[in-house]
Enzyme design. Structure first.
Site, short mmCIF file in Angstrom:
data_model
loop_
_atom_site.label_atom_id
_atom_site.label_comp_id
_atom_site.label_asym_id
_atom_site.label_seq_id
_atom_site.Cartn_x
_atom_site.Cartn_y
_atom_site.Cartn_z
N GLU A 77 -14.89 3.41 10.22
CA GLU A 77 -15.35 4.44 11.13
C GLU A 77 -15.21 5.84 10.53
O GLU A 77 -14.27 6.11 9.77
CB GLU A 77 -14.55 4.41 12.44
CG GLU A 77 -14.70 3.13 13.23
CD GLU A 77 -13.90 3.13 14.53
OE1 GLU A 77 -14.01 2.16 15.29
OE2 GLU A 77 -13.17 4.13 14.78
N HIS B 259 -0.90 -0.29 5.62
CA HIS B 259 -1.38 0.71 6.58
C HIS B 259 -0.42 1.87 6.80
O HIS B 259 0.01 2.15 7.90
CB HIS B 259 -1.73 0.05 7.92
CG HIS B 259 -2.85 -0.93 7.83
ND1 HIS B 259 -3.41 -1.50 8.94
CD2 HIS B 259 -3.52 -1.44 6.77
CE1 HIS B 259 -4.37 -2.34 8.57
NE2 HIS B 259 -4.46 -2.31 7.25
N TYR C 137 -9.65 -10.66 10.91
CA TYR C 137 -9.84 -11.30 9.62
C TYR C 137 -10.09 -12.81 9.74
O TYR C 137 -10.68 -13.42 8.85
CB TYR C 137 -8.64 -11.04 8.71
CG TYR C 137 -8.56 -9.62 8.21
CD1 TYR C 137 -9.64 -9.03 7.56
CD2 TYR C 137 -7.41 -8.86 8.38
CE1 TYR C 137 -9.58 -7.72 7.10
CE2 TYR C 137 -7.34 -7.55 7.92
CZ TYR C 137 -8.42 -6.99 7.27
OH TYR C 137 -8.35 -5.70 6.83
N GLN D 18 0.81 -1.21 0.00
CA GLN D 18 0.00 0.00 0.00
C GLN D 18 0.84 1.27 0.00
O GLN D 18 0.30 2.37 0.02
CB GLN D 18 -0.93 -0.02 1.22
CG GLN D 18 -1.92 -1.17 1.19
CD GLN D 18 -2.67 -1.33 2.50
OE1 GLN D 18 -2.45 -0.60 3.48
NE2 GLN D 18 -3.59 -2.30 2.54
N TYR E 211 -8.85 6.28 20.50
CA TYR E 211 -9.96 5.74 19.72
C TYR E 211 -10.01 4.22 19.69
O TYR E 211 -10.81 3.65 18.96
CB TYR E 211 -9.98 6.38 18.33
CG TYR E 211 -10.44 7.82 18.45
CD1 TYR E 211 -11.76 8.17 18.25
CD2 TYR E 211 -9.57 8.81 18.92
CE1 TYR E 211 -12.21 9.47 18.46
CE2 TYR E 211 -10.00 10.11 19.13
CZ TYR E 211 -11.32 10.43 18.90
OH TYR E 211 -11.76 11.71 19.13
#
Length: 381
Positions: A254, A161, A275, A94, A264
């Site tokens: 979210e 991520h 997963y 990513q 959070y």
């Protein structure tokens, strides 16, 4: 635009830098929406995994491509060749060249910010990496005097991520969202910047009023923590509050309104599951954690967000519009102070990586594809 910019006719690149040929806009289809039928046009083409878009004061736009290229999109949709002066990126998984944002004072200082996955020292195509933020000046041949002003710490292995989005607060500070690099537990600790939203001065120095300013430089950058992977962020122009779209695991995406010093909950709590199907306690079971304003199962995979303020879609004014990778369109959320509610989806049949409002009031979205494009949304004629 990430902030209010004064329109300027000043050209910052020589005319020959742009690709020649006719404008690329062509009607794709018309979709029904609450604001009436909307025409979706393929405005710019030929982009490889485009990731971020931001408009300049003169109506052109900066567009990043994940492999490491930055281009300028002209007002007719033509694209410049890749600009010189961009940083070397970790183009794996990513990671890559991700978000781009023009400085709020761009018309005066021509400063451009780039967020990207930065490879660790001395690794040629593998090894460690982390998100970095840098800035430089947009000149006639590209980005000049590029300097890194913030580095996520520590750099770790893996390609997942990275986050990341850049948002300018109304007071001029920068919010930068950082994924937890698929490492889970570090998101709960303040001795690192994995799974955090950080708040910086525009030169990369740390504001003295950050919530953990007394805990050292790493913690001193943190605005909020306990995040998973945040690829959507925008400032509500009515309240000045930051809102972020955060990807959950198996379910549990979210929409959050990060407050200074709040936790959070990831990975201790989540509205999704692991997963492998293992349960994760829901946020209300742990009162010390802040809960989401909206959560989604099935996921929408939020990426990119803008608060609409233009005149073409008056029914959407004040709404947050989130790009959806899994949703394959835009998700419109009505915001009322600290409360939020999904009210509409605009189907686009493509993975949407980012969304921006153009100076003309139209919406411009970029598609996450090897043959990616910029789509323009405007009321059907």
């Amino acid at each position: 635009m990430r902030s209010a910019l004064t329109l300027s006719a000043t050209s910052l690149l020589v005319a020959g830098l742009f690709a020649t040929g006719p404008a690329l806009a062509q009607a794709v289809r018309t979709v029904p929406t609450s604001a009436g039928p909307v025409e979706v046009s393929r405005f710019a083409d030929g982009l490889e995994r485009p990731w971020g878009i931001d408009f300049l004061p003169d109506g052109r736009a900066l567009v990043t491509e994940k492999p490491g290229r930055l281009r300028i999109m002209a007002r007719d949709g033509s694209l410049s060749p890749p600009l010189a002066g961009t940083p070397k990126v970790f183009n794996q998984g990513q990671g890559g060249l991700m978000d781009v944002a023009a400085d709020p004072d761009f018309a005066r200082n021509r400063t451009v910010y780039l967020a990207y996955a930065e490879p660790g020292e001395g690794n040629g195509g593998g090894g460690t990496a982390g998100t970095a933020l840098g800035r430089g000046t947009l000149g006639e041949r590209g980005i000049e005097d590029f300097q890194v002003i913030f580095r996520q710490s520590p750099k770790v292995d893996g390609g997942n991520h990275f986050g990341t989005r850049i948002a300018f607060a109304s007071d001029g500070h920068i919010f930068l969202t950082l994924g937890e690099r698929f490492k889970f537990d570090p998101a709960q600790k303040r001795d690192n910047t994995l799974g955090k939203v950080v708040r910086l001065n525009r030169d990369g120095s740390l504001p003295k009023d950050n919530p953990f300013a007394g805990e050292g430089r790493t913690a001193g950058a943190i605005w909020s923590y306990g995040h998973r992977n945040v690829e959507a962020a925008a400032i509500d122009p009515r309240s000045g509050a930051l809102w972020i779209g955060e990807m959950g695991p198996l379910g549990g995406d979210e929409l959050n309104r990060p407050e200074a010093g709040r936790n959070y909950g990831w990975p201790v709590v989540s509205w999704g599951k692991h997963y492998d199907g293992r349960d994760i306690p829901d946020p209300p079971t742990r009162k010390e954690f802040a809960d989401a304003a909206v959560h989604w199962t099935p996921v929408i995979s939020p990426s990119g967000m803008v608060f609409y303020t233009g005149g073409l879609f008056r029914d959407w004014q004040g709404s947050a519009l989130l790009g959806g990778l899994s949703a394959k369109g835009l998700v419109r959320v009505a915001i009322d102070g600290a409360s939020a509610k999904e009210v509409e989806r605009i189907p686009l049949d493509a993975r949407i990586r980012d969304v921006a409002q153009g100076p003309d009031g139209a919406l411009y979205v970029i598609t996450d594809a090897a043959d990616g494009a910029v789509l323009r949304l405007a009321p059907a004629k």
